[in-house]
Design an enzyme around this catalytic site. Structure first.
Site, PDB file in Angstrom:
ATOM      1  N   SER A 549       0.928  -1.331  -0.211  1.00  0.00           N
ATOM      2  CA  SER A 549      -0.060  -0.123   0.110  1.00  0.00           C
ATOM      3  C   SER A 549       0.976   1.231  -0.012  1.00  0.00           C
ATOM      4  CB  SER A 549      -0.779  -0.035   1.184  1.00  0.00           C
ATOM      5  OG  SER A 549      -1.908   0.831   1.247  1.00  0.00           O
ATOM      6  N   ASP A 635      -9.652  -3.758  -5.384  1.00  0.00           N
ATOM      7  CA  ASP A 635      -8.962  -2.861  -4.533  1.00  0.00           C
ATOM      8  C   ASP A 635      -9.889  -1.435  -4.758  1.00  0.00           C
ATOM      9  OD1 ASP A 635      -7.580  -1.481  -2.480  1.00  0.00           O
ATOM     10  OD2 ASP A 635      -5.736  -2.409  -3.236  1.00  0.00           O
ATOM     11  N   HIS A 672      -8.191  -5.177  -1.066  1.00  0.00           N
ATOM     12  CA  HIS A 672      -6.797  -4.389  -0.632  1.00  0.00           C
ATOM     13  C   HIS A 672      -5.934  -5.274   0.148  1.00  0.00           C
ATOM     14  CE1 HIS A 672      -4.198  -0.903  -0.319  1.00  0.00           C
ATOM     15  NE2 HIS A 672      -4.385  -1.149   1.136  1.00  0.00           N
TER      16      HIS A 672
END
Length: 700
Positions: A549, A635, A672
């Site tokens: 991320s 995501d 995610h």
């Protein structure tokens, strides 16, 4: 036979002009998720990755087997009492998801201690994740909220990976669905005291949680009542409840400013009460404790203090001090119980707790530390649903200590182990953990956690692995990982760089790694990487790096800054096209992120600074390490298009060869956090570790 060739997306130049600067993006067209051409391209990338990693399958299978062997597959959590029931979760060998269950509590009962696989008397299954997941490639539970009388359970489910949940209310005893009209909501569900109403949140088109709604069971969703809407695009909201379950707490906040509202759950149709209207830069959190409010706030200290105020008049002018931390102590939160209060904080860079006993008149005593080992630990609250309790459940772990559940008595100071996660075949004495300090480019000392087998020596020959994040004041605290054992047992020295932008050393550590100081995050990580070599823990050609991320942005930045340091990099769901995202407020989360990264739309300096480091726009025509980028089609935090574009631009720019491929792997049914089932997750980690180990010269 010819080697497989990497997929080449067609170039369709798109111009982006801000502040007199024009950037030509050849691959922005890949953003169209509904395009058959885009899906075909992602599938071609997956096929290419499969072809170039086919030789890794035996190693990946072996790593998966090791993770499995170190896991007690049939297990259950420590039962915790809530009202008239003991609640717990089960895992079953061969099954992907947990089973959520309960058994009756009778006055005077001791906590049950069943063996894995044993049923408890009167056991009821509230949710069998394996049955619910049938027919779905992805499955996630956001909420499992039991009504105060224990009769009903509200369950939020996501079967796409987009973090949008459908709510169903069921009879807790029979599983009968009583109400399933509320759809596409956020996580966080709160019951009214009488069990007639539920509170939930909704997103706007920019994926920002901006509304709280009230639903009356058995009524059409069209009759639901809007409780509050947040109109400022830089603020989002979330809901929870006080520890005594009497109050709905609505927290509205940006990264620097918050505002809390309360609603008496005994009067579900009543009005919200604001605690302290928002003031720019004032960040606070609240807990209700009887007729007072406890507040963790930054009004007097950058690393926050604990204060109290009357519930009837909770504004800032009525806040009185309760606890102030020492230098470097970051106070994070507070939980109130009937006879004590627990403060969560950071001390010496580690997450820990302080307990404040209550006198007979409710006066709070001096904070007490809870002594635990090892030194480099993470200590937090466990599951404590009961407000009126004489003991508090704690959760303890470290880099080498499996997750442990403890019971602590504030009265006697007795600390007892209820359960430590079983790790078959693991001998903790074979490993060691420590923290070292490295010097960053500007002279700041940066903590780095090191883990290794005791028989690994600092002789300059070892393979190394380093992880980092460094954003949003998120701290990468000591925690046990079964998968990490597979690296350690192959002689890999594992490191975590606690770089600026994280919260390990307090709010100022975060402030020094955001906005116009963001480069510190990247240079800290590079300094930590170099130190592993300089201290002779790692061979200069045998270091790999990983981040996810915002940590994926870190990976993109460090290969631009110092590509020679790394044999390979894994960037998971990487935020590598940060400037493009921050220039489009219609994208999920963008406006709310401006206080983290800057607003490049309005501020030319923010634009220029972000442009100087955003990975996608700073790739150099030089030798790069092998790169694996992983992402998920659904995501909603970091769109798949960012790594898809990045991989294309890398291949078009850098000096690559078959030994240093640039690969993209996209999960078609995931979010995610990747794949949802535990066995699928283990397979995913095993593949990623196999890629990194292969680049370290480790094939078995």
């Amino acid at each position: 036979m010819t080697s497989p060739q990497p997929p080449q997306a067609r170039r369709l130049p798109t111009e982006r002009t801000f502040h007199g600067d024009t950037f030509v993006d050849d691959y922005e067209w890949l953003r169209d998720k509904e395009s058959p051409e885009v899906i075909a391209h992602l599938e071609a990338e997956n096929a290419y990755t499969d072809a170039l990693t086919e030789h890794l399958k035996p190693l990946a299978d072996k790593l998966f087997g090791e993770i499995k062997a170190h896991t007690q597959e049939t297990d259950l959590s420590v039962p915790v009492r809530m009202g008239d029931w003991w609640y717990f979760t089960r895992t079953i060998e061969g099954e992907q998801y947990a089973v959520h269950a309960r058994s009756p509590y009778r006055a005077g009962d001791q906590r049950p201690d069943p063996q894995p696989g044993e049923s408890l008397p009167g056991e009821q299954v509230l949710l069998d994740g394996n049955a619910e997941a049938q027919g779905h490639d992805f499955f996630e539970v956001s909420d499992l909220a039991v009504s105060h009388d224990g009769a009903r359970v509200a369950i939020g489910l996501d079967v796409a990976g987009d973090e949008i949940y459908d709510l169903s209310v069921r009879d807790a005893a029979t599983g009968e669905v009583l109400d399933d009209t509320v759809r596409r909501i956020g996580n966080g569900v709160v019951w009214s005291l009488d069990g007639r109403h539920l509170f939930y949140t909704r997103r706007d088109e920019a994926w920002r949680w901006h509304e709280v709604w009230r639903h009356e069971l058995g009524t059409p969703v069209e009759q639901d009542v809007l409780v509050i809407r947040e109109g400022d695009e830089e603020f989002a909201l979330m809901i929870g409840e006080s520890r005594d379950e009497r109050w709905l707490i609505v927290m509205i906040g940006s990264s620097t400013t918050t505002e809390a509202h309360l609603l008496d759950l005994a009067d579900a149709t009543g009005e919200l009460q604001v605690v302290q209207p928002r003031v720019d830069g004032l960040d606070y959190d609240v807990e209700v404790d009887g007729d007072r409010i406890l507040l963790v706030h930054n009004a007097t200290r950058v690393d926050f203090d604990l204060a109290q105020a009357p519930l009837a008049s909770p504004g800032r002018e009525h806040w009185t001090p309760v606890m102030t931390g020492g230098d470097g102590d970051r106070i994070l939160g507070v939980d109130a119980f009937a006879r004590f209060v627990v403060v969560t904080m950071r001390h010496d860079g580690l997450r820990t707790l302080r307990l404040l006993p209550k006198g007979e008149d409710g006066t709070l005593g001096e904070p007490r530390a809870i002594p635990v080992e090892p030194e480099l630990h993470t200590l937090g609250l466990g599951a404590n649903p009961e407000y009126d309790t004489d003991t508090v459940q704690l959760a303890l772990t470290s880099w080498l200590t499996p997750s442990s559940v403890l019971d602590y008595s504030p009265t006697t100071g007795e600390l007892s182990l209820l359960k430590q996660k079983a790790v078959p075949g693991y001998d903790q004495q074979l490993y060691t953990e420590e923290r070292v300090w490295v010097t960053a480019d500007d002279g700041v000392r940066v903590p780095v956690s090191l883990m290794r087998r005791r028989d690994v020596e600092a002789d300059g020959s070892n393979p190394g692995y380093i992880y980092g994040y460094g954003s949003y004041e998120a701290s990468w605290d000591p925690h046990f990982s079964v998968a990490r054992l597979s690296l350690l047992d192959r002689g890999v020295v594992c490191a975590v760089a606690h770089v600026r932008g994280g919260g390990e050393l307090g709010r100022s550590w975060y402030d020094d790694g955001k906005l116009q100081a963001k480069r510190n995050t990247f240079t800290d990580f590079v300094a930590a990487s170099r130190a592993l070599v300089d201290l002779h823990w790692v061979h200069r050609d045998r270091l790999v790096a990983e981040g996810a991320s915002a940590g994926g942005l870190l990976m993109g930045a460090i290969v631009n800054l110092a590509p020679e340091l790394y044999a390979a990099v894994h960037a998971d769901v990487p935020f590598v096209d940060a400037l493009t995202s921050m220039l489009d407020p219609s994208l999920p989360l963008t406006a709310g992120e401006w206080q983290e990264w800057g607003n490049p739309i309005q501020d030319p300096e923010a634009y220029a600074y972000m442009k100087s480091y955003t990975p996608y726009e700073n790739i150099r025509a030089t030798r790069y390490p092998a790169i694996l980028a992983t992402t998920s089609l659904n995501d909603t935090r970091v769109f798949y298009v960012e790594p898809a574009k990045w991989v294309q631009r890398l291949r078009a720019t850098v000096d690559t060869d078959p030994a240093r491929p640039v690969l993209l792997k996209t999960e078609i049914a995931a979010g995610h956090g990747g794949r949802s089932g535990r066995y699928d997750g283990w397979r995913q980690v095993a593949f990623e570790f196999a890629f990194l180990l292969d680049r370290l010269g480790i094939s078995r």
